[in-house]
Enzyme design. Structure first.
Site, PDB file in Angstrom:
ATOM      1  N   HIS A  37       3.229  -5.684  11.800  1.00  0.00           N
ATOM      2  CA  HIS A  37       3.655  -6.546  10.634  1.00  0.00           C
ATOM      3  C   HIS A  37       5.133  -6.460  10.621  1.00  0.00           C
ATOM      4  CE1 HIS A  37       1.995  -3.782   7.834  1.00  0.00           C
ATOM      5  NE2 HIS A  37       3.123  -4.376   6.555  1.00  0.00           N
ATOM      6  N   HIS A 121      11.606  -4.603   9.175  1.00  0.00           N
ATOM      7  CA  HIS A 121      11.457  -3.660  10.262  1.00  0.00           C
ATOM      8  C   HIS A 121       9.657  -3.824  10.154  1.00  0.00           C
ATOM      9  CE1 HIS A 121      10.175  -1.771   6.076  1.00  0.00           C
ATOM     10  NE2 HIS A 121      10.076  -1.446   6.783  1.00  0.00           N
TER      11      HIS A 121
HETATM   12  P1  2AM Z   1       6.335  -0.640   5.718  1.00  0.00           P
HETATM   13  O1  2AM Z   1       6.528  -2.250   6.131  1.00  0.00           O
HETATM   14  O2  2AM Z   1       7.073  -0.348   5.352  1.00  0.00           O
HETATM   15  O3  2AM Z   1       5.882  -0.512   6.557  1.00  0.00           O
HETATM   16  C1  2AM Z   1       1.535  -2.715   3.201  1.00  0.00           C
HETATM   17  O4  2AM Z   1       0.882  -1.362   3.095  1.00  0.00           O
HETATM   18  C2  2AM Z   1       2.772  -2.986   3.629  1.00  0.00           C
HETATM   19  O5  2AM Z   1       3.701  -2.137   2.040  1.00  0.00           O
HETATM   20  C3  2AM Z   1       3.230  -1.498   4.134  1.00  0.00           C
HETATM   21  O6  2AM Z   1       3.208  -2.132   5.350  1.00  0.00           O
HETATM   22  C4  2AM Z   1       4.738  -1.599   3.604  1.00  0.00           C
HETATM   23  O7  2AM Z   1       5.866  -1.551   4.102  1.00  0.00           O
HETATM   24  C5  2AM Z   1       4.113  -1.596   2.568  1.00  0.00           C
HETATM   25  N1  2AM Z   1       3.943  -0.610   1.452  1.00  0.00           N
HETATM   26  C6  2AM Z   1       4.223   0.329   0.607  1.00  0.00           C
HETATM   27  N2  2AM Z   1       3.219   1.136   0.133  1.00  0.00           N
HETATM   28  C7  2AM Z   1       5.073   1.172   0.156  1.00  0.00           C
HETATM   29  C8  2AM Z   1       5.045   1.561  -1.735  1.00  0.00           C
HETATM   30  N3  2AM Z   1       5.302   2.124  -1.914  1.00  0.00           N
HETATM   31  N4  2AM Z   1       6.954   0.793  -1.446  1.00  0.00           N
HETATM   32  C9  2AM Z   1       7.052  -0.408  -1.172  1.00  0.00           C
HETATM   33  N5  2AM Z   1       6.533  -0.547  -0.048  1.00  0.00           N
HETATM   34  C10 2AM Z   1       5.449  -0.395   0.464  1.00  0.00           C
END
Ligand code: 2AM
Length: 194
Positions: A37, A121
């Site tokens: 996603h 991304h």
């Molecule tokens: P990503 O898009 O970079 O993978 C669900 O967990 C989504 O939230 C993930 O796809 C992740 O980003 C994002 N995510 C998870 N933990 C996070 C954090 N601590 N800070 C920012 N984004 C986060």
């Protein structure tokens, strides 16, 4: 509950991403196709009341549909450590516009502002132990990666839970983007659908 707002990817685009999911030393676990996603906003742990406010604020967003294309591969690094490898998103002002609207809505709902520059991304893997030279090789190998364009017609509020192998994402609610002014008339003139 742990929440985030994201764009789902069409099946054919997830399929096209399969060519990227392998062949990197130190990266054994790749995000499964159903979890790929584009995050618009990570909300973190939110209680039921705040989730309700966020949902109401997101439902109030008015923004147009747009076309998007994934392009290139890159990585988030920290010193020598490779934190995440991702497929890039071709520049699309409408995506930044939607992100800004989501950010405003979330803050209006009472959550703290994010404050970070938005880099859209699709995370492919969060490697445990990938040396930078192996990363460079992988990135060079896939530098021409590009998907077909696809239409973004809605965005979605997801919950995230830890599964035994990987995170389990559940779509809680989707919010429609509008058909741009003029498109309905143009479709009618063509005698077809949007
Ligand atoms: P990503 O898009 O970079 O993978 C669900 O967990 C989504 O939230 C993930 O796809 C992740 O980003 C994002 N995510 C998870 N933990 C996070 C954090 N601590 N800070 C920012 N984004 C986060």
């Amino acid at each position: 509950m742990r929440l985030f707002v994201a764009l789902a990817l069409p099946d054919n685009i997830r399929w096209q991403l399969r060519v990227l999911s392998g062949g990197l030393v130190g990266a054994n676990r790749w995000v499964p196709p159903e979890n790929l996603h584009i995050t618009l906003r990570f909300l973190g742990e939110v209680d039921g009341r705040d989730a309700h406010y966020v949902d109401a604020a997101l439902a109030g967003i008015r923004a147009p549909r747009f076309s998007l294309r994934l392009k290139g591969v890159d990585a988030f690094t920290s010193g020598q450590r490779v934190k995440a490898v991702y497929a890039g998103v071709e520049k699309q002002p409408a995506l930044q516009h939607l992100h800004d609207k989501v950010e405003s809505a979330v803050v209006r709902a009472g959550l703290a502002p994010d404050g970070q520059k938005y880099t859209p991304h699709v995370t492919l893997t969060r490697p445990k132990d990938t040396p930078l030279n192996k990363l460079q090789h992988y990135l060079a190998e896939h530098s021409l990666f590009k998907t077909e364009p696809f239409e973004v017609t809605h965005f979605t509020l997801y919950s995230s839970e830890m599964g035994s192998e990987q995170s389990v994402y559940t779509a809680l609610r989707s919010y429609a983007l509008s058909v741009p002014a003029g498109a309905i008339e143009a479709a009618a003139e063509r005698g077809g659908t949007l």
